[in-house]
Design an enzyme around this catalytic site. Sequence first.
Site, short mmCIF file in Angstrom:
data_model
loop_
_atom_site.label_atom_id
_atom_site.label_comp_id
_atom_site.label_asym_id
_atom_site.label_seq_id
_atom_site.Cartn_x
_atom_site.Cartn_y
_atom_site.Cartn_z
N LYS A 52 0.91 -1.14 0.15
CA LYS A 52 -0.09 -0.08 0.12
C LYS A 52 0.81 1.23 0.11
O LYS A 52 0.59 2.16 -0.82
CB LYS A 52 -0.93 -0.05 1.39
CG LYS A 52 -1.89 -0.90 1.13
CD LYS A 52 -2.60 -1.28 2.30
CE LYS A 52 -3.79 -2.47 2.08
NZ LYS A 52 -4.70 -3.02 3.26
N GLN A 96 -4.97 -1.63 9.30
CA GLN A 96 -4.88 -3.27 8.75
C GLN A 96 -5.42 -4.28 9.36
O GLN A 96 -5.20 -4.24 10.74
CB GLN A 96 -3.29 -3.30 8.54
CG GLN A 96 -3.21 -4.73 7.50
CD GLN A 96 -3.37 -4.65 6.25
OE1 GLN A 96 -3.68 -3.47 5.68
NE2 GLN A 96 -3.78 -5.73 5.58
N ASP A 119 -11.21 2.13 3.07
CA ASP A 119 -11.52 0.70 3.05
C ASP A 119 -12.90 0.38 2.73
O ASP A 119 -13.33 -0.75 2.29
CB ASP A 119 -11.29 -0.02 4.36
CG ASP A 119 -9.74 -0.78 4.29
OD1 ASP A 119 -9.38 -1.10 3.16
OD2 ASP A 119 -9.38 -0.84 5.48
N1 GUN Z 1 -6.47 -7.22 5.80
C1 GUN Z 1 -6.82 -7.89 4.54
N2 GUN Z 1 -7.18 -7.16 3.47
C2 GUN Z 1 -7.51 -6.00 4.11
C3 GUN Z 1 -8.02 -4.93 3.66
O1 GUN Z 1 -8.45 -4.68 2.40
N3 GUN Z 1 -8.03 -3.66 4.21
C4 GUN Z 1 -7.74 -3.72 5.72
N4 GUN Z 1 -7.98 -2.57 6.41
N5 GUN Z 1 -7.16 -4.86 6.26
C5 GUN Z 1 -6.98 -5.90 5.48
#
Ligand code: GUN
Length: 279
Positions: A52, A96, A119
């Site tokens: 990211k 996350q 998200d």
């Molecule tokens: N953990 C696995 N996929 C994601 C996601 O798309 N967003 C977040 N915040 N955590 C994750």
Amino acid sequence: MAHIIDGKVISKQIKDELKEKVAQLKTEGKEVCLAVIQVGNDPASTVYVGNKKKACEYIGIKSLAYEIPEETTEEELLGIIDKLNKDDSVHGILVQLPVPEHIDEEKIINAISPSKDVDGFHPASVGALSIGQKGFVSCTPAGVIQLLKRSNIEIAGKECVVIGRSNIVGKPMSMLLLRENGTVTICHSRTKDLKEVCKRADILVVAIGKPKMIDASYVKEGATVIDVGIHRDESGKLCGDVDFDSVEPIAGAITPVPGGVGPMTIAMLMNNCVEAGMN
Ligand code: GUN
């Protein structure tokens, strides 16, 4: 032979479009900023968070990394989110997942301001999607819609079958296909005659979390098959929920794993950040 839907190419196109938008925003004095919070050091999370950050760098989005220890209390984490909610220079906030067990995930998701919920996990974002209001959409299903649209695959009026009903993929995927005027069926572990339902699909989206479960016997000839799964098979090779070698000869179009849906998730996260920055 199916058309192979190339998520790497399409996600790159989207990121390049976003890069231009971000550069334009900079000329107007606006710097898009995403705060990423990782609690603890789960190795998979570290990889995702790293990807990211790299995508932010590529596009020109400022990223603030909060790498905080496993022992962080729920109260401390809520305090950080509160501070970021109030900071006008921060446009997107992402915690996350998963968070450590002593922290209530639902409380954390609910604490992020819907206007910064890149998200798309907040109940207000999910609710907005279901009643056709503006709001952030969960990145993986939003990415699937982009794969279909940018491959000129018509959704309106088509039989769309989604296997899986998770909050992050299956449910928002179904709402998005409905928003695009598809005729949508959601299947899950209690669905009877799964094979028969899948065989009706013009567009089959598979998010069940079982390696190579969907073979050609579930697929109508010429159907579009979107594979959201990602696993390692017996020999350590990446594979999806779809048995690609079995399905590819009869499908009209199919996403590979890796290189299909996967790269789209981050591209759509970046898209949500840019949208948040424009508000
Ligand atoms: N953990 C696995 N996929 C994601 C996601 O798309 N967003 C977040 N915040 N955590 C994750």
